[in-house]
Design an enzyme around this catalytic site. Structure first.
Site, PDB file in Angstrom:
ATOM      1  N   GLU A 245       0.880  -1.175   0.000  1.00  0.00           N
ATOM      2  CA  GLU A 245       0.000   0.000   0.000  1.00  0.00           C
ATOM      3  C   GLU A 245       0.909   1.214   0.000  1.00  0.00           C
ATOM      4  O   GLU A 245       1.516   1.540   1.022  1.00  0.00           O
ATOM      5  CB  GLU A 245      -0.889  -0.006   1.254  1.00  0.00           C
ATOM      6  CG  GLU A 245      -1.840  -1.187   1.357  1.00  0.00           C
ATOM      7  CD  GLU A 245      -2.935  -1.159   0.300  1.00  0.00           C
ATOM      8  OE1 GLU A 245      -3.149  -0.113  -0.332  1.00  0.00           O
ATOM      9  OE2 GLU A 245      -3.557  -2.209   0.096  1.00  0.00           O
ATOM     10  N   CYS A 279      -2.076   9.354   2.509  1.00  0.00           N
ATOM     11  CA  CYS A 279      -1.823   8.672   1.237  1.00  0.00           C
ATOM     12  C   CYS A 279      -2.953   8.953   0.249  1.00  0.00           C
ATOM     13  O   CYS A 279      -2.713   9.093  -0.939  1.00  0.00           O
ATOM     14  CB  CYS A 279      -1.642   7.187   1.454  1.00  0.00           C
ATOM     15  SG  CYS A 279      -3.008   6.418   2.322  1.00  0.00           S
TER      16      CYS A 279
HETATM   17  P1  NAD Z   1       8.489   4.852   4.283  1.00  0.00           P
HETATM   18  O1  NAD Z   1       8.423   4.125   3.000  1.00  0.00           O
HETATM   19  O2  NAD Z   1       9.629   5.755   4.523  1.00  0.00           O
HETATM   20  O3  NAD Z   1       8.480   3.829   5.526  1.00  0.00           O
HETATM   21  C1  NAD Z   1       7.434   2.921   5.730  1.00  0.00           C
HETATM   22  C2  NAD Z   1       7.925   1.822   6.638  1.00  0.00           C
HETATM   23  O4  NAD Z   1       8.929   1.071   5.976  1.00  0.00           O
HETATM   24  C3  NAD Z   1       8.554   2.306   7.946  1.00  0.00           C
HETATM   25  O5  NAD Z   1       8.153   1.469   8.992  1.00  0.00           O
HETATM   26  C4  NAD Z   1      10.042   2.153   7.673  1.00  0.00           C
HETATM   27  O6  NAD Z   1      10.821   1.967   8.827  1.00  0.00           O
HETATM   28  C5  NAD Z   1      10.053   0.904   6.821  1.00  0.00           C
HETATM   29  N1  NAD Z   1      11.251   0.742   5.981  1.00  0.00           N
HETATM   30  C6  NAD Z   1      12.096   1.685   5.523  1.00  0.00           C
HETATM   31  N2  NAD Z   1      13.060   1.114   4.768  1.00  0.00           N
HETATM   32  C7  NAD Z   1      12.807  -0.207   4.745  1.00  0.00           C
HETATM   33  C8  NAD Z   1      13.442  -1.323   4.120  1.00  0.00           C
HETATM   34  N3  NAD Z   1      14.523  -1.192   3.366  1.00  0.00           N
HETATM   35  N4  NAD Z   1      12.896  -2.551   4.307  1.00  0.00           N
HETATM   36  C9  NAD Z   1      11.783  -2.712   5.058  1.00  0.00           C
HETATM   37  N5  NAD Z   1      11.145  -1.695   5.672  1.00  0.00           N
HETATM   38  C10 NAD Z   1      11.657  -0.456   5.511  1.00  0.00           C
HETATM   39  O7  NAD Z   1       7.097   5.613   4.392  1.00  0.00           O
HETATM   40  P2  NAD Z   1       6.616   6.619   5.533  1.00  0.00           P
HETATM   41  O8  NAD Z   1       7.367   7.898   5.372  1.00  0.00           O
HETATM   42  O9  NAD Z   1       6.619   5.967   6.844  1.00  0.00           O
HETATM   43  O10 NAD Z   1       5.092   6.843   5.114  1.00  0.00           O
HETATM   44  C11 NAD Z   1       4.720   7.730   4.123  1.00  0.00           C
HETATM   45  C12 NAD Z   1       4.379   7.018   2.837  1.00  0.00           C
HETATM   46  O11 NAD Z   1       3.417   6.016   3.103  1.00  0.00           O
HETATM   47  C13 NAD Z   1       3.734   7.932   1.816  1.00  0.00           C
HETATM   48  O12 NAD Z   1       4.217   7.638   0.533  1.00  0.00           O
HETATM   49  C14 NAD Z   1       2.255   7.578   1.931  1.00  0.00           C
HETATM   50  O13 NAD Z   1       1.499   7.903   0.802  1.00  0.00           O
HETATM   51  C15 NAD Z   1       2.330   6.120   2.190  1.00  0.00           C
HETATM   52  N6  NAD Z   1       1.098   5.621   2.823  1.00  0.00           N
HETATM   53  C16 NAD Z   1       0.300   4.779   2.096  1.00  0.00           C
HETATM   54  C17 NAD Z   1      -0.883   4.312   2.642  1.00  0.00           C
HETATM   55  C18 NAD Z   1      -1.785   3.380   1.876  1.00  0.00           C
HETATM   56  O14 NAD Z   1      -2.616   2.734   2.497  1.00  0.00           O
HETATM   57  N7  NAD Z   1      -1.673   3.265   0.559  1.00  0.00           N
HETATM   58  C19 NAD Z   1      -1.242   4.686   3.942  1.00  0.00           C
HETATM   59  C20 NAD Z   1      -0.405   5.534   4.642  1.00  0.00           C
HETATM   60  C21 NAD Z   1       0.777   5.985   4.067  1.00  0.00           C
END
Ligand code: NAD
Length: 504
Positions: A245, A279
């Site tokens: 997502e 998001c």
């Molecule tokens: P992010 O991608 O920076 O991090 C998300 C998660 O992934 C965090 O827990 C982070 O620690 C983890 N992570 C980071 N690097 C990783 C790796 N190499 N391997 C595994 N896990 C890793 O995103 P964010 O800044 O926390 O959230 C914002 C983003 O999330 C925006 O793009 C937003 O649109 C999206 N979002 C999507 C939805 C949806 O349902 N589609 C909902 C909320 C947020």
């Protein structure tokens, strides 16, 4: 207000890190950075919990999940305070987020048995001697990697559906919101004390990576498309399936016959609430020419009255993630350099850690503010000839997550909604699809793949199990080495009779 801790983001101290209030820099809690061996040990414990949990009946799981729902509902004020402190969002927004999550727990708990439980299916004429049965079994242990922007609603969209489907869960909350994650996990432990069906591991990207590389049976990832690619690469190691997502660049379409006050309200709230860190937040508006000026006026009036801050009356809080401000700044600068017109705010709206509302008009489609996820309280408004052009431009995006259409003509609105590539569309409102638990939630392209919520969300955490039971000998036995020419011809005649008719 001291910004030193905030500017560094989560403070990593050796093997621990601090969760910090983004508005005040106050440390909320200190958590360990868990590595591969710790994550593997948690997954191992989850495996045992999973077999106990899967052994319960749907009714037994339902009772326990509803007890969790009731616990969260009764402690809503406490959890909301924690969300407010850890993300900086206003208390009211935190309450709304939890309220939506509660609705999902209720639905998943009550519908899992119906959606996933064993059922008979028709065997068809060719297999008439078989009794056929389908059921959806749990996968085992699900790793959930969550973001920070809706630290309750978003991860629970995976956790609750995974649990209701009979799986145990290991949850890695965002490093920006571990306290909220910890609260959710310990609250479930209070109502389901028998086994750790929901556990937490803490840390940043490396901990998430360790979870994706572990022995989990599926990863449910929510975050950016860039991180999803890394998670997918890690999942590839063990062929671990993934539901992703990711982000969006949601468009709101305004038809000439729209209720312009309602559309302006929805655009302002959809773009600015939670400081645009949603998001499925509205980032682009396409307005039909005839109503463009009136709509823009109404929107500007509303947006200009919006104020970010830390106080209880503020409309939204600070940017939760420090690094996002550079991206927002870059998008505004690029839009202005390419001839975009600031209608409300502009570069001066950036006052760290806050970003005031920014409405930009006449921004070229190829600018970053239109083509990339901004994730801030900014909105581009673009004039179009008709609704078809609005749909075309909305669809010309790498993202396809949510969307909205405003029109008083139900038929026209529905046609536009269906033509939008986004996974979800609200007509005459914004983001309401997320509040309907029966509706699947998810996107395509850079917005990810797979679905949470609804029946699809339950099946996402299950594997279909097909069983046939031979009730009697077949009239013509085709699955034997002694198969006769006569039997085969008999079946061929039957198939020709049933399926060989010409269709015009
Ligand atoms: P992010 O991608 O920076 O991090 C998300 C998660 O992934 C965090 O827990 C982070 O620690 C983890 N992570 C980071 N690097 C990783 C790796 N190499 N391997 C595994 N896990 C890793 O995103 P964010 O800044 O926390 O959230 C914002 C983003 O999330 C925006 O793009 C937003 O649109 C999206 N979002 C999507 C939805 C949806 O349902 N589609 C909902 C909320 C947020």
């Amino acid at each position: 207000m001291g910004t030193s801790v905030w500017e560094q983001g989560p403070a990593w101290v050796a093997e621990n890190f601090d969760s910090v209030n983004p508005a005040t820099s106050e440390v909320i809690g200190t958590y360990p950075v868990q590595g591969r061996s710790e994550v593997d040990a948690v997954v191992e414990r989850a495996r045992q919990a999973a077999s106990w949990w899967a052994g319960l009946t749907y009714r037994q799981r339902r009772t326990r999940l509803l007890a969790w729902k009731s616990h969260i509902t009764r402690y809503l004020p406490r959890l909301a305070e924690l969300v407010h402190n850890e993300t900086g969002k206003p208390l009211g927004d935190a309450q709304l987020e939890i309220l939506l999550a509660i609705v999902h727990i209720d639905w998943a708990a009550k519908h899992a048995g119906r959606v996933l439980g064993p059922r008979r299916v028709r065997s068809g004429l060719i297999a008439i001697n078989q009794a056929s049965r389908l059921e959806y079994q749990p996968l085992g242990v699900i790793g959930v990697i969550g973001p920070w922007n809706y630290p309750v609603f978003t991860p629970l969209g995976s956790i609750v559906y995974a649990l209701a489907a009979g799986n145990a869960v290991v949850f890695k909350p965002s490093e920006l919101t571990p306290a909220v994650g910890g609260w959710l996990v310990s609250s479930l432990g209070e109502v389901i004390p028998e086994q750790p069906v929901l556990q937490m591991v803490t840390g940043g990207g490396e901990t998430g990576q360790a979870l994706a590389l572990s022995a989990v049976d599926k990863i449910a990832f929510t975050g950016s498309a860039a991180t999803a690619k890394k998670v997918m690469a890690a999942c590839a190691e063990n062929l671990t399936p993934l539901v992703a997502e990711c982000g969006g660049k949601d468009a709101l379409l305004v038809s000439a016959d729209a209720d312009l006050d309602a559309a302006a309200d929805a655009a302002a709230w959809g773009a600015l609430s939670n400081a645009g860190q949603t998001c499925v937040g509205v980032e682009r508006v396409y307005v039909v020419d005839e109503v463009y000026h009136t709509f823009l006026e109404k929107l500007a009036e509303r947006a200009a009255a919006v104020r970010p801050g830390e106080d209880r009356e503020a409309d939204y809080g600070p940017m939760t993630m420090p690094g996002q401000i550079e991206i927002i700044e870059g998008h505004i600068a690029d839009a202005l350099a390419r001839g975009g017109r600031p209608v409300v705010g502009g570069l001066a709206s950036i006052r760290r850690p806050y970003v005031g509302p920014v409405i930009l008009a006449d921004v070229p489609e190829e600018s970053r503010a239109v083509s990339e996820e901004t994730f801030g309280p900014t909105l581009t408004v673009t004039r179009v000839g008709d609704l078809d052009e609005a749909v075309r431009l909305a669809n010309a995006s790498r993202y396809a997550l949510g969307s909205a259409v405003f029109s008083k003509n139900a038929k026209r609105a529905l046609a536009a909604a269906r033509a939008l590539r986004a996974g979800m569309t609200s007509i005459n409102s914004v983001i309401t699809f997320a509040s309907v638990p029966a509706l699947p939630f998810g996107g395509s392209g850079d917005s990810g793949f797979g679905r949470i919520h609804g029946e699809d969300g339950l099946r996402e955490f299950s594997r279909a199990k097909s069983i046939t039971r031979q009730r009697m000998r077949p009239l013509a036995d085709l699955t034997t080495l002694q198969r006769s020419e006569k039997d085969l011809n008999r079946v061929l005649r039957l198939v020709t009779l049933l399926h060989g008719k010409r269709y015009r």
